[in-house]
Design a protein around this motif. Structure first.
Motif, mmCIF file in Angstrom:
data_model
loop_
_atom_site.group_PDB
_atom_site.id
_atom_site.type_symbol
_atom_site.label_atom_id
_atom_site.label_comp_id
_atom_site.label_asym_id
_atom_site.label_seq_id
_atom_site.Cartn_x
_atom_site.Cartn_y
_atom_site.Cartn_z
ATOM 1 N N GLU A 33 -20.795 16.915 1.846
ATOM 2 C CA GLU A 33 -20.600 17.235 3.264
ATOM 3 C C GLU A 33 -19.132 17.477 3.616
ATOM 4 O O GLU A 33 -18.795 17.626 4.795
ATOM 5 N N PHE A 35 -15.619 19.451 4.084
ATOM 6 C CA PHE A 35 -15.072 20.792 4.304
ATOM 7 C C PHE A 35 -13.716 20.802 3.604
ATOM 8 O O PHE A 35 -12.733 20.284 4.103
ATOM 9 N N LEU A 148 -25.916 31.354 4.957
ATOM 10 C CA LEU A 148 -26.487 30.137 5.532
ATOM 11 C C LEU A 148 -28.006 30.144 5.491
ATOM 12 O O LEU A 148 -28.638 29.088 5.375
ATOM 13 N N TRP A 180 -21.415 24.111 10.860
ATOM 14 C CA TRP A 180 -21.192 23.125 9.800
ATOM 15 C C TRP A 180 -21.369 21.695 10.309
ATOM 16 O O TRP A 180 -21.944 20.851 9.617
ATOM 17 N N ARG A 184 -23.822 20.114 8.017
ATOM 18 C CA ARG A 184 -23.085 19.270 7.076
ATOM 19 C C ARG A 184 -23.270 19.697 5.622
ATOM 20 O O ARG A 184 -23.426 18.864 4.729
ATOM 21 N N THR A 185 -23.251 20.990 5.394
ATOM 22 C CA THR A 185 -23.234 21.514 4.040
ATOM 23 C C THR A 185 -21.836 21.335 3.456
ATOM 24 O O THR A 185 -20.837 21.491 4.162
ATOM 25 N N ILE A 187 -18.611 22.529 1.960
ATOM 26 C CA ILE A 187 -17.958 23.845 1.998
ATOM 27 C C ILE A 187 -16.679 23.796 1.190
ATOM 28 O O ILE A 187 -15.869 22.874 1.334
ATOM 29 N N TYR A 189 -13.550 26.318 0.809
ATOM 30 C CA TYR A 189 -13.076 27.417 1.653
ATOM 31 C C TYR A 189 -11.684 27.862 1.192
ATOM 32 O O TYR A 189 -10.721 27.100 1.294
#
Length: 260
Positions: A33, A35, A148, A180, A184-185, A187, A189
């Motif tokens: 979860e 980022f 997504l 997000w 709550r994937t 990521i 980036y």
């Protein structure tokens, strides 16, 4: 889903056949979860790293591992690219449904899921338009909706907003964070924009000049949800300044090395 990058190295051959080391001994973990943003000077291997995590580029040594439960049929990763990478002969809806077709979902389920993400990305009323009929911001919204819609365990993003104007970029950043914070994937980036990374991420990895190595792992201690009023927050400014100092030192060293 946890992403573990363990002593990853990537070497390739240039046009003259010379070996070029893009990444060397890169080790880090992206928590479930989380980022996680990745920054570094130009040519440090950010996109190469993301391609390796996506399985698009084979590692020369080291490994990439994923830990955590996945639902049946859930893809491990999905990628949003810097270039919009849409099929010009498919409508916005058909582009969003592409991954769902590959997963073998029934037509009704594909349509319903595509409709949900089209609406979330503010594309309602444009679903039957072709990419050339959409603005740059809309095309990137389609690309994000497509990624997504397949509900990946890990979402990979390679400078997704770099081609957009400043106002559109800000709106897209806020929209992505809203989605997000709900889903709550995990990521990962990649970006070259320090302010963008600080605004969005929980943590920022700074890579060294080529061959890219992890120079620093910088936590972002700003509350969520993030708003543009935080851009002048002392914690925001201090984090951005710290990262700029790291990247600037690497860029200057690469410049000196290039002149030697």
């Amino acid at each position: 889903m946890r992403v573990i990058v363990d002593r990853l190295a990537k070497t390739y051959r240039d046009r003259r056949g010379h070996a070029v080391s893009a990444l060397d001994d890169v080790t880090f973990t992206a928590a479930p979860e989380e980022f996680l943003a990745i920054l570094g000077p130009s040519g440090c291997g950010k996109s190469t790293l993301l391609g390796a995590i996506a399985g698009l580029l084979p590692a020369s040594s080291g490994g990439i591992f994923f830990e955590g439960a996945r639902r049946p049929g859930q893809p491990l990763t999905a990628t949003v690219f810097q270039e919009f990478a849409l099929f010009p002969w498919r409508t916005a809806r058909a582009n969003v449904e592409l991954g769902l077709e590959e997963l073998g979902l029934p037509v009704a389920e594909r349509r319903a899921r595509a409709r949900r993400y089209i609406d979330q990305m503010g594309l309602g009323g444009f679903e039957d338009r072709y990419p050339h009929q959409l603005s740059g911001g809309m095309r990137q919204r389609v690309g994000i909706a497509r990624a997504l819609a397949v509900d990946p365990a890990v979402l990979l993003m390679d400078e997704p907003f770099s081609a957009l104007d400043a106002q559109t970029r800000t709106l897209m950043m806020e929209e992505l964070l809203t989605i997000w914070e709900r889903a709550r994937t995990t990521i990962v980036y990649v970006t070259h924009n320090i302010q963008e990374a600080v605004f969005m991420a929980d943590r920022i990895l700074v890579l060294s000049r080529r061959p890219g190595r992890v120079l620093a792992s910088v936590p972002v201690v700003l509350p969520r949800p993030r708003t543009d009023t935080m851009l002048g927050d002392p914690a925001f400014v201090a984090t951005a300044d710290r990262i700029w100092t790291l990247i600037r030192s690497q860029a200057e060293a690469a410049l000196v090395e290039g002149k030697a």
